[in-house]
Design a protein around this motif. Structure first.
Motif, short mmCIF file in Angstrom:
data_model
loop_
_atom_site.label_atom_id
_atom_site.label_comp_id
_atom_site.label_asym_id
_atom_site.label_seq_id
_atom_site.Cartn_x
_atom_site.Cartn_y
_atom_site.Cartn_z
N PRO A 191 -45.30 -33.11 -115.96
CA PRO A 191 -46.52 -32.71 -116.67
C PRO A 191 -46.85 -33.74 -117.74
N PRO A 192 -48.14 -33.91 -118.04
CA PRO A 192 -48.50 -34.83 -119.11
C PRO A 192 -47.82 -34.43 -120.41
N LEU A 193 -47.52 -35.42 -121.23
CA LEU A 193 -46.76 -35.17 -122.47
C LEU A 193 -47.44 -34.16 -123.38
N HIS A 194 -48.77 -34.15 -123.42
CA HIS A 194 -49.45 -33.22 -124.32
C HIS A 194 -49.36 -31.77 -123.83
N ARG A 195 -48.94 -31.56 -122.58
CA ARG A 195 -48.81 -30.20 -122.05
C ARG A 195 -47.39 -29.66 -122.14
N ILE A 196 -46.44 -30.48 -122.51
CA ILE A 196 -45.06 -30.03 -122.59
C ILE A 196 -44.89 -28.93 -123.63
N PRO A 197 -45.49 -29.01 -124.83
CA PRO A 197 -45.33 -27.89 -125.77
C PRO A 197 -45.86 -26.57 -125.23
N ALA A 198 -46.99 -26.58 -124.54
CA ALA A 198 -47.53 -25.35 -123.96
C ALA A 198 -46.61 -24.82 -122.87
N ALA A 199 -46.05 -25.72 -122.06
CA ALA A 199 -45.12 -25.31 -121.02
C ALA A 199 -43.86 -24.71 -121.62
N ALA A 200 -43.34 -25.35 -122.65
CA ALA A 200 -42.13 -24.85 -123.31
C ALA A 200 -42.39 -23.50 -123.96
N LEU A 201 -43.55 -23.32 -124.57
CA LEU A 201 -43.89 -22.05 -125.19
C LEU A 201 -44.03 -20.95 -124.13
N ALA A 202 -44.62 -21.27 -123.00
CA ALA A 202 -44.75 -20.29 -121.92
C ALA A 202 -43.38 -19.88 -121.39
N GLU B 118 -45.85 -25.08 -117.24
CA GLU B 118 -47.24 -25.52 -117.33
C GLU B 118 -48.15 -24.61 -116.50
N TRP B 119 -47.69 -24.22 -115.31
CA TRP B 119 -48.47 -23.32 -114.47
C TRP B 119 -48.65 -21.97 -115.15
N VAL B 120 -47.58 -21.43 -115.74
CA VAL B 120 -47.66 -20.15 -116.44
C VAL B 120 -48.66 -20.24 -117.60
N ALA B 121 -48.61 -21.34 -118.34
CA ALA B 121 -49.54 -21.53 -119.47
C ALA B 121 -50.98 -21.58 -118.99
N ARG B 122 -51.23 -22.27 -117.86
CA ARG B 122 -52.59 -22.34 -117.32
C ARG B 122 -53.07 -20.97 -116.86
N MET B 123 -52.20 -20.21 -116.20
CA MET B 123 -52.59 -18.87 -115.75
C MET B 123 -52.88 -17.96 -116.94
N ARG B 124 -52.08 -18.08 -117.98
CA ARG B 124 -52.30 -17.27 -119.19
C ARG B 124 -53.63 -17.65 -119.84
#
Length: 100
Positions: free
Chosen positions: A4-15, A59-65
């Motif tokens: 995943p792009p680096l800027h999406r890693i925090p959202a993925a980790a939070l999800a 990342e997928w979970v964050a996008r779905m949320r």
């Protein structure tokens, strides 16, 4: 596996953290065992592939949320409940099929 792009890693980790909290942090519990079996079958991936796939899943979970949230200010439509098919036009029970 794509990274995943680096800027999406925090959202993925939070999800993933939200999912871990929702499952009571039982990372070897039923949900996470099922998740590993459906993702990898009987084999166990290496650490790099596991990390990449976990971030991809997060990342997928964050996008779905994000997609499930309404966009824009609340409107009358988002604040009212739509009637069930078995209910009448006013939202109450449909009594047209009863004698009376």
């Amino acid at each position: 596996m794509r990274q995943p792009p680096l800027h999406r890693i925090p959202a993925a980790a939070l999800a993933l953290l939200r999912l871990a909290a929702a499952t009571g942090f039982r990372l070897r519990g039923r949900y996470w065992r099922w998740r590993m079996q459906t993702a990898f079958g009987r084999g166990r991936p290496g650490p790099a592939q596991l990390t990449a796939s976990l971030l991809d899943y997060g990342e997928w979970v964050a996008r779905m949320r994000a997609m499930s949230r309404p966009v824009g200010p609340p409107t009358a439509r988002t604040q009212t409940r739509l009637p069930y098919p078995s209910e009448g036009p006013g939202g109450g029970p449909n009594h047209s099929d009863t004698a009376g």
